[in-house]
Design a protein around this motif. Structure first.
Motif, PDB file in Angstrom:
ATOM      1  N   ASN A  73       6.963 -62.907  -3.411  1.00 52.78           N
ATOM      2  CA  ASN A  73       6.855 -62.482  -4.802  1.00 52.78           C
ATOM      3  C   ASN A  73       6.135 -63.505  -5.674  1.00 52.78           C
ATOM      4  O   ASN A  73       6.226 -63.437  -6.897  1.00 52.78           O
ATOM      5  N   TYR A  76       3.577 -62.174  -8.364  1.00 50.32           N
ATOM      6  CA  TYR A  76       4.231 -61.510  -9.497  1.00 50.32           C
ATOM      7  C   TYR A  76       4.947 -62.529 -10.386  1.00 50.32           C
ATOM      8  O   TYR A  76       4.865 -62.453 -11.611  1.00 50.32           O
ATOM      9  N   HIS A  80       3.254 -62.247 -13.814  1.00 47.74           N
ATOM     10  CA  HIS A  80       3.822 -61.116 -14.542  1.00 47.74           C
ATOM     11  C   HIS A  80       5.295 -61.244 -14.890  1.00 47.74           C
ATOM     12  O   HIS A  80       5.821 -60.358 -15.536  1.00 47.74           O
ATOM     13  N   SER A  81       5.945 -62.272 -14.454  1.00 44.22           N
ATOM     14  CA  SER A  81       7.391 -62.299 -14.638  1.00 44.22           C
ATOM     15  C   SER A  81       7.773 -62.509 -16.096  1.00 44.22           C
ATOM     16  O   SER A  81       7.032 -63.057 -16.897  1.00 44.22           O
ATOM     17  N   TYR A 102      -1.870 -56.303 -17.973  1.00 46.56           N
ATOM     18  CA  TYR A 102      -0.919 -56.150 -16.886  1.00 46.56           C
ATOM     19  C   TYR A 102      -1.058 -54.757 -16.296  1.00 46.56           C
ATOM     20  O   TYR A 102      -0.705 -53.778 -16.937  1.00 46.56           O
TER      21      TYR A 102
END
Length: 181
Positions: A73, A76, A80-81, A102
């Motif tokens: 992950n 991400y 994007h977290s 995004y």
């Protein structure tokens, strides 16, 4: 002094080193060092090998599964977290957030799991370095749900037998005043 322990009212006779601090005397660090032998890798002794073996499955489970979580992950989490958005928004990244598009919708599971896993990982590393290893299993199992999430992802038969053995052997040893974590 009784058994090497200073009793109340004996401060004049036995002056402690922490009393001589000029700014702020903190007795807790002194007590940890002198009486509990807690400190940076102080607990690593040959006689503690059984305790390390008891804590090893929990420590390995958290370290390995955290590694896999970050490995799969990572993109991400970095881009994007919710954690990164918070840092950028509050510490000068507004222009970056406006330019960034995004394409992926926020994954609730990763946003929810990331701080929990980060907390469990930091706690595990802290326990390995500073804490008595007997406390590690209790602390990690009670401080975060991550250990149970990770247990669900590995070999269920092994985990089931490990928890059952830990329960029964621990109960027998604890009731007989034998060392157990």
């Amino acid at each position: 002094m009784v058994n090497g322990i200073i009793l109340p009212g004996q401060n004049e006779i036995y002056q402690q080193t922490w009393c001589n601090y000029k700014l702020l005397p903190i007795p807790y660090s002194y007590v940890q060092d002198k009486y509990w032998n807690v400190g940076f890798f102080k607990y690593y002794q040959l006689k503690q090998i059984p305790n390390f073996l008891l804590a090893l499955p929990i420590i390995c489970l958290i370290l390995l599964q955290s590694y896999y979580f970050f490995k799969y992950n990572w993109h991400y989490i970095v881009h994007h977290s919710m954690f990164v958005k918070f840092l950028l928004r509050n510490f000068g990244g507004n222009n970056y957030l406006r330019r960034q598009k995004y394409a992926v919708e926020s994954k609730f599971e990763i946003d929810f799991a990331f701080p929990c896993i980060l907390h469990a990982l930091a706690l595990t590393i802290f326990c390995i370095i500073f804490v008595h290893i007997q406390v590690t299993t209790r602390m990690l199992c009670s401080a975060s749900p991550v250990i149970y999430w990770f247990s669900n992802q590995v070999n269920k038969r092994f985990i089931k037998y490990y928890y059952l053995c830990y329960f029964y052997v621990g109960t027998i040893m604890f009731c007989n005043f034998l060392p157990w974590t």
